[in-house]
Design a protein around this motif. Sequence first.
Motif, PDB file in Angstrom:
ATOM      1  N   ALA A 120       0.877  -1.269   0.424  1.00  0.00           N
ATOM      2  CA  ALA A 120       0.155   0.057   0.004  1.00  0.00           C
ATOM      3  C   ALA A 120       1.173   1.219   0.096  1.00  0.00           C
ATOM      4  N   PRO A 121       0.274   2.463  -0.421  1.00  0.00           N
ATOM      5  CA  PRO A 121       1.312   4.054  -0.454  1.00  0.00           C
ATOM      6  C   PRO A 121       1.787   3.890   0.802  1.00  0.00           C
ATOM      7  N   GLU A 122       0.428   4.011   1.932  1.00  0.00           N
ATOM      8  CA  GLU A 122       1.416   3.946   3.525  1.00  0.00           C
ATOM      9  C   GLU A 122       2.430   3.191   3.675  1.00  0.00           C
ATOM     10  N   ASP A 123       2.190   2.079   3.437  1.00  0.00           N
ATOM     11  CA  ASP A 123       3.891   1.310   3.833  1.00  0.00           C
ATOM     12  C   ASP A 123       4.909   1.767   2.797  1.00  0.00           C
ATOM     13  N   TRP A 124       4.881   2.523   1.639  1.00  0.00           N
ATOM     14  CA  TRP A 124       5.594   3.010   1.015  1.00  0.00           C
ATOM     15  C   TRP A 124       6.169   4.277   1.758  1.00  0.00           C
ATOM     16  N   ARG A 125       5.044   5.233   2.527  1.00  0.00           N
ATOM     17  CA  ARG A 125       5.386   6.336   3.771  1.00  0.00           C
ATOM     18  C   ARG A 125       6.031   6.122   4.021  1.00  0.00           C
ATOM     19  N   ASN A 126       5.788   5.511   5.088  1.00  0.00           N
ATOM     20  CA  ASN A 126       5.940   5.526   6.373  1.00  0.00           C
ATOM     21  C   ASN A 126       7.926   4.337   6.233  1.00  0.00           C
ATOM     22  N   ALA A 127       7.935   4.292   5.061  1.00  0.00           N
ATOM     23  CA  ALA A 127       9.187   3.546   4.942  1.00  0.00           C
ATOM     24  C   ALA A 127       9.926   4.488   5.029  1.00  0.00           C
ATOM     25  N   LEU A 128       9.654   5.689   3.613  1.00  0.00           N
ATOM     26  CA  LEU A 128      10.652   6.909   2.796  1.00  0.00           C
ATOM     27  C   LEU A 128      10.273   7.930   3.995  1.00  0.00           C
ATOM     28  N   ASN A 129      10.193   7.501   5.106  1.00  0.00           N
ATOM     29  CA  ASN A 129      10.259   8.214   5.852  1.00  0.00           C
ATOM     30  C   ASN A 129      10.893   8.573   7.440  1.00  0.00           C
ATOM     31  N   LYS A 130      11.663   7.056   7.531  1.00  0.00           N
ATOM     32  CA  LYS A 130      12.466   6.851   7.593  1.00  0.00           C
ATOM     33  C   LYS A 130      13.681   6.613   6.856  1.00  0.00           C
ATOM     34  N   VAL A 131      13.305   6.352   5.974  1.00  0.00           N
ATOM     35  CA  VAL A 131      14.720   6.442   5.107  1.00  0.00           C
ATOM     36  C   VAL A 131      15.493   7.664   4.594  1.00  0.00           C
ATOM     37  N   VAL A 132      14.560   8.678   3.873  1.00  0.00           N
ATOM     38  CA  VAL A 132      15.114   9.327   3.327  1.00  0.00           C
ATOM     39  C   VAL A 132      15.788  10.560   4.489  1.00  0.00           C
ATOM     40  N   PRO A 133      15.380  10.502   5.982  1.00  0.00           N
ATOM     41  CA  PRO A 133      16.668  11.625   6.751  1.00  0.00           C
ATOM     42  C   PRO A 133      18.261  10.731   6.595  1.00  0.00           C
ATOM     43  N   ALA A 134      18.233   9.422   6.669  1.00  0.00           N
ATOM     44  CA  ALA A 134      19.325   9.063   6.662  1.00  0.00           C
ATOM     45  C   ALA A 134      20.046   8.686   5.551  1.00  0.00           C
ATOM     46  N   VAL A 135      19.706   9.687   4.176  1.00  0.00           N
ATOM     47  CA  VAL A 135      20.619   9.873   3.358  1.00  0.00           C
ATOM     48  C   VAL A 135      20.342  10.996   3.007  1.00  0.00           C
ATOM     49  N   VAL A 136      22.281  11.669   2.223  1.00  0.00           N
ATOM     50  CA  VAL A 136      23.256  12.981   2.323  1.00  0.00           C
ATOM     51  C   VAL A 136      23.894  13.057   1.091  1.00  0.00           C
ATOM     52  N   VAL A 137      23.391  14.346   1.048  1.00  0.00           N
ATOM     53  CA  VAL A 137      24.472  14.521   0.024  1.00  0.00           C
ATOM     54  C   VAL A 137      25.465  14.497   0.427  1.00  0.00           C
ATOM     55  N   LEU A 138      26.600  14.129  -0.784  1.00  0.00           N
ATOM     56  CA  LEU A 138      28.065  14.751  -0.611  1.00  0.00           C
ATOM     57  C   LEU A 138      28.546  15.279  -1.373  1.00  0.00           C
ATOM     58  N   ARG A 139      29.524  15.937  -1.265  1.00  0.00           N
ATOM     59  CA  ARG A 139      30.446  17.121  -2.035  1.00  0.00           C
ATOM     60  C   ARG A 139      31.500  16.639  -2.196  1.00  0.00           C
ATOM     61  N   THR A 140      31.937  16.054  -3.188  1.00  0.00           N
ATOM     62  CA  THR A 140      33.370  15.734  -2.883  1.00  0.00           C
ATOM     63  C   THR A 140      34.347  16.168  -4.123  1.00  0.00           C
ATOM     64  N   THR A 141      35.424  16.302  -3.184  1.00  0.00           N
ATOM     65  CA  THR A 141      36.659  16.961  -3.721  1.00  0.00           C
ATOM     66  C   THR A 141      38.019  16.280  -4.240  1.00  0.00           C
ATOM     67  N   ALA A 142      38.040  15.199  -5.847  1.00  0.00           N
ATOM     68  CA  ALA A 142      39.207  14.710  -5.619  1.00  0.00           C
ATOM     69  C   ALA A 142      40.746  15.702  -5.962  1.00  0.00           C
ATOM     70  N   THR A 143      41.460  15.899  -4.934  1.00  0.00           N
ATOM     71  CA  THR A 143      42.694  17.103  -4.960  1.00  0.00           C
ATOM     72  C   THR A 143      43.387  16.344  -6.267  1.00  0.00           C
ATOM     73  N   ARG A 144      43.917  14.813  -6.380  1.00  0.00           N
ATOM     74  CA  ARG A 144      44.811  15.370  -7.612  1.00  0.00           C
ATOM     75  C   ARG A 144      44.393  14.083  -7.925  1.00  0.00           C
ATOM     76  N   ALA A 145      44.654  13.922 -10.192  1.00  0.00           N
ATOM     77  CA  ALA A 145      44.430  12.676 -10.493  1.00  0.00           C
ATOM     78  C   ALA A 145      44.997  11.659  -9.728  1.00  0.00           C
ATOM     79  N   PHE A 146      44.173  10.622 -10.046  1.00  0.00           N
ATOM     80  CA  PHE A 146      44.625   9.607  -9.116  1.00  0.00           C
ATOM     81  C   PHE A 146      44.443   8.249  -9.410  1.00  0.00           C
ATOM     82  N   ASP A 147      45.517   7.158 -10.226  1.00  0.00           N
ATOM     83  CA  ASP A 147      44.768   5.683 -11.138  1.00  0.00           C
ATOM     84  C   ASP A 147      44.213   6.509 -11.849  1.00  0.00           C
ATOM     85  N   THR A 148      42.740   5.554 -11.477  1.00  0.00           N
ATOM     86  CA  THR A 148      41.827   5.650 -12.731  1.00  0.00           C
ATOM     87  C   THR A 148      40.611   6.721 -12.500  1.00  0.00           C
TER      88      THR A 148
END
Length: 1172
Positions: A33-61
């Motif tokens: 049911a949509p309610e199941d997805w709503r409950n699941a997403l309310n728990k998941v979304v706060p644990a998801v983060v946006v990562l801002r990464t900076t590779a300071t040097r070229a390396f390997d691939t």
Amino acid sequence: MATESVAALPLSKAVLSMEIDPPGNGAVLGNVAPEDWRNALNKVVPAVVVLRTTATRAFDTEAAGASYATGFVVDKSRGILLTNRHVVRPGPIVAEAMFLNREEIPVYPVYRDPVHDFGFLQFDPGAVQFMEYEEIPLAPEAATVGLEIRVVGNDSGEKVSILAGTLARLDRDAPHYKKDGYNDFNTFYMQAASGTKGGSSGSPVIDCKGRAVALNAGSKSASASAFFLPLERVVRALKSLQQTKDESKVGWRPASIPRGTLQMTYVHKGYDETRRLGLKRDTEQTVREASPAGETGMLVVDSVVPGGPAHKQLEPGDVLVRVNGEVVTQFLKLETLLDDNVGKDFELEVERGGLTVNVTLKVQDLHSITPSHFLEVSGGVLHALSYQQARNFRFTCGLVYVAEPGYMLSRAGVPKHAIIKKMAGEEILKLENFIAVYAKLARGARVPLEFQSYADRHRSKSVLVTIDRHEWYAPPLIYTRNDATGLWHSKPAIPCPSISPASPNIPLDAPYDEKTETIEPTSSPVGEAGAADGDVLRASVASKESGGTSPTLQGGEVVGAVALDGQPTEADIGRVEPKRRRVQELVGDDATTITDNASGRVEGGTLSARGTVESTQTVDERGGAHGSSASLAEHVIEPTLVMIEVHIPPSAMLDGVHSQHFFGTGLIVHHSQDLGLVVVDKNTVAISVSDVMLAFAAYPMEIPAEVVFLHPVHNFAIVAYDPSALGPAGAAAVKAAVLLPEPALRRGDSVYLVGLSRSLQATSRKSVVTNPGAALNVGAADCPRYRAMNMEVIELDTDFGHAFSGVLADELGRVQALWGSFSTQVRRSSSKRSKSSVKYGDSSPEDHQFVRGIPVYPVSEVVEKIINGCEGGPPLLMNGLTRSMPLIRILEVELYPTLLSKARSFGLSDKWVQALVKKDPVRRQVLRVKGCLAGSKAEGILEQGDMLLAISGEPVTCFRDVENACQRADASHDEAGAALKVTVFRQGVEMELLVETDVRDGFGTTRMVNWAGCVIQDPHPAVRALGFLPEEGHGVYVARWCQGSPVHRYGLYALQWIVEVNGRPTPDLQTFIEVTEDSEHGAFVRVKTVHLNGKPRVLTLKQDLHYWPTWELRLDCGTATWRRRTIKSNTNLQNSPVQREQDSIVLLQPEPPVNGESEGNSSEGGAEPGSE
């Protein structure tokens, strides 16, 4: 066919927001049911983060760059985030995580898998103070075909999107992204039509219970297919990390996660395909019975890495049957066995073309062939060849691999991804060999280097590598990964640097002695003269009409190819034996084809008393006619010409210079025992921060030179060389040109255009002057750089095209003008380009060059001052002697000519029209003010549109009149007399103004600062010529920025001034240094900038003194070298890490993908709005 791409996104200036798409209120999806997805997403979304990464040097691939991606919390109490390997990256990175409430915390890499696309970042759980969140449990066993899933992540960088999908496959082949980059292998992937895009790398793939069943990794750009990594091996690695963290109690220590390998790649093939490969029927039956229900095939060897445990033991096409007596058909089972048997023997049974083959191999530690340190030298990055790239290129692991060529290697033509085999005659098998050889070399030394490229792997290429003569970069550093801190720590690669300046008396192309690691001086040919030529000869002719041609000699010595009586000597003409190419002249009835004769002399021509050649023709043995006039001019000029090659280090691309490599023809204007001077156009030598090499037409040798003078107005520069480096024979063969500044060329005069081809062959053509005083009008480039203004140039009827430079000479070989190259920028209509090339606006700029004649009178004046010295000039060391360099007084105003007919329409009186016509009856023009250079003394006095009528009562009609007035003011030696009394016509009113002049040296920009990865300098003349400087005390100018730096991450791009830092004004470089020295590592600073368009902006930037210390580069005139000084660093090292600068400035690129999309590298032509 669609290309496959990682779901990664470039950094952008847009403010990110993390939102949950509103759930639907419609029908039930399956049994959920949509309610199941709503409950699941309310728990998941706060644990998801946006990562801002900076590779300071070229390396390997991976390349250096900045990007956004996604991660999610898998262990809240220990602070562990899960994301992709291509987000964590194998090399040094700086990363931050932003939670749903926009809290930002630093994160550090603790593990990245050597093969599979997952990695872990750690953070301080206590740093998240204002939001509640839960960890997302991992449930790899829940993944089944038909499972409804949601992908929660930073899709397209705008928000945390929630994309729906259904798992369609669990046994998809690992996606192949790039032939020279990261690829996952030896595993299955899952597939679903979820349509993920850039920025969603590392997103959790969740079920309706809020469990992560897979990890989003990549997608197909031309379809909605997304690829997910199974989590079985992720769970194993996470448990090991958790155990290590619990054992360490305080902080982190590197986790020991066993990973085994045989250095080979398997693919899963169906039973039909394995039978075609030779699998026996009874073997197939045995495998089917021993395999789980639903098994569809077996593992087949796809490739074997040379030098690995399986090399020469297993072959592509071998079908794997058993491992240690157990039937194995799945990647997971094989990998489990490998990881559990590191260092142990492994018994494999395979079938090869119907034959059973049993082999015993030792399982290798996968971490042992994964590089954990690199060498940074001259801006380049070198390290041991990784398993990833060894598999891509089919080379042996551990060889010296070029991840980034940097300046020294790219200057020699060594490309990215090259494998270095030899240097200075010694074998290079590992990084330590390279360091040992490099430590023996002196600054400026030139040694052979041999390398291989995967694109041409069957042939080695040999090049000459030049060790940096100046301190463009810090001494070599070794960076080593520390998983306990998440940082890469540096130390000097050479504890006691022995690199010293190379001897100026040793030519750089002398043979290399492998036994002693020294350069042997080249011996001189026997019987050649050893005396060098004297000072430059300048011939002056009173008037062409009078016919007089009495050369003026300086130093009591005849130099060049003209003797005291004006006749060419046999010794001078016959000496010129080198290679030459004759070009049939295309203009005039007297055009002739010149051919070489055995002696190299000119026959059949005699010089008249008037100094012209009476043309008589002779027929050579082939019956061809050749005339003597062109031959004489070419013979005389050829020994005075050099081919100049210029390289500019990426770390110091100042003054808006648009390329790192230039070449062109130069003219020797002075050649004595202690000093040689060469003049060349400023489209070849653009800035003083340059490495210059001279190749002489008269003698086969290359030697270095130094930039000593850049004219602030005219399009020429002067470089100095040491004549003793040529040796006695070379010094005798090389000649200085005869300069003929007067009389000036006139329309209809015949001249000889002489220059050099790239193969150092002299080329000449007879041409006619069509316009001796054409006023240049070169528009400003998008990125301000030197452009010729206030110059009158010479135009010819025919030339050799826009890429050919040289000189214009008379029939006696006396130089009347330089034939120099000019740079400009043109725009083409968007209708002529494909839509994909349109980025900003309706047109895009293209760099073009053209050639024109430059009168030699300013060259003659400057050379005379350098040789004889000038009072009050700045000192500069040249070849061991300190000389006073010229100062040039100029009126810093851009002028342009207007016809008197138009000036009359503006209200100019008949009196002035007649006076100006009388002064110049040919051009009939008046000079108008286009604009004053910002910060000049003329600013605020002269206004745009002013007509310059006279200076000190003398009418002025051309740019040279203004120059002469400035020289007269300079000769007065009086500051009051340095001001010009200018008569101008402004808006119908004639007025007298007192306009002060400016004095400029010929050094150009002599100081720069690299702060947080941006190149900062004082505004150069091309910027000031735009007529604008910020009101806030002018500020310092951002010329360029570096990939992978803090300014890259936070968007401090080029083409703007920094006027304040933390509220404190920064009007000049010294003040800027003092202000920024107060900021510590990791501290945020507030920066106020003003763009070239006048728009102010305020941004914050986090300092990273660990990878990007603050340093300066400045010219030391006392030693004639560029010195580098570390201003502030996060280490105790005296020498800071080397920064990686690019030849061009671009938008922040996507997460360097593991597919066919563009990487985070700089590219030619691409530009962020308002950046280079």
